[in-house]
Design a protein around this motif. Sequence first.
Motif, PDB file in Angstrom:
ATOM      1  N   ARG A   3      -7.651  -5.493  -7.406  1.00  0.00           N
ATOM      2  CA  ARG A   3      -6.225  -5.257  -7.150  1.00  0.00           C
ATOM      3  C   ARG A   3      -5.949  -3.757  -6.967  1.00  0.00           C
ATOM      4  O   ARG A   3      -5.246  -3.126  -7.739  1.00  0.00           O
ATOM      5  N   GLU A  59      -4.050 -17.420  -6.298  1.00  0.00           N
ATOM      6  CA  GLU A  59      -4.839 -16.946  -5.177  1.00  0.00           C
ATOM      7  C   GLU A  59      -4.638 -15.446  -4.993  1.00  0.00           C
ATOM      8  O   GLU A  59      -3.520 -14.966  -4.826  1.00  0.00           O
ATOM      9  N   GLY A  60      -5.732 -14.684  -5.069  1.00  0.00           N
ATOM     10  CA  GLY A  60      -5.651 -13.238  -4.921  1.00  0.00           C
ATOM     11  C   GLY A  60      -5.151 -12.526  -6.165  1.00  0.00           C
ATOM     12  O   GLY A  60      -4.964 -11.299  -6.146  1.00  0.00           O
TER      13      GLY A  60
END
Length: 245
Positions: free
Chosen positions: A153, A173-174
Amino acid sequence: MDEQWVKERLEWWIETARAARIRGFYNGANTTYGFTRESDQHYGELRDASPQVHAIIKRVLGRTDVPSLMKRSDKAYWLEEGIEFAEHALAVVKTRAETRAKLGTTAPSMKADALHPTIWKAASGRWESGHYSDAVQRAATALSGHVKDLTGRYELGDGELVAQAFSLSPAQEGKPRLRWPGKDEDLTVKSMRVGMLNMAQGAFAAIRNTATHSTEDLPKQEALEQLATLSILARWIDKCELVTA
């Protein structure tokens, strides 16, 4: 321990017990004996104070075998052994401050280079040159970079980064999470996860941000304590599992 009070009590006992000893002539010489009698004017105050002074001597010397300060024999109360123990205890108290100064404290100490490697590697250069706030700021930045490397991130600022990385909500997700390992229903596991989230947010808000924006350098001890806080957090992160959606 109130050392001044202890010294005063021991000095009083020694002086009073010496004054209470019986004096008389023996073989034509004026002699001071090692005992007193109930008829002596000091007997009452010595009797009343003896348990307290006895406890003081035991505490100062760290001994449990201190004899009675007024050992009775027939109608006499022997004082000499008690005086000697009181004198020993008084000498210990009087030299204790000097002994501490010369030998150093027995309090535990912490080696900065034993902190988490990520923290000390980032901080060491500025620390050794005496720039303590900068050392803390660099250590916090390194820890933030470590969390970014683990989660991917890189787009987030520190506050949002740790809020999402240690979030108690499921991974998305992510948006992976760093989770303290264990069963979700385990109370200790729950406490660690909540604690890490709160600690990480607090560390970056109160430690990194303050070190970054303040114009005053931290005192050395305070800076070391802040590095230790970051080190604890780094060690906990090492034990976390990366959870992805």
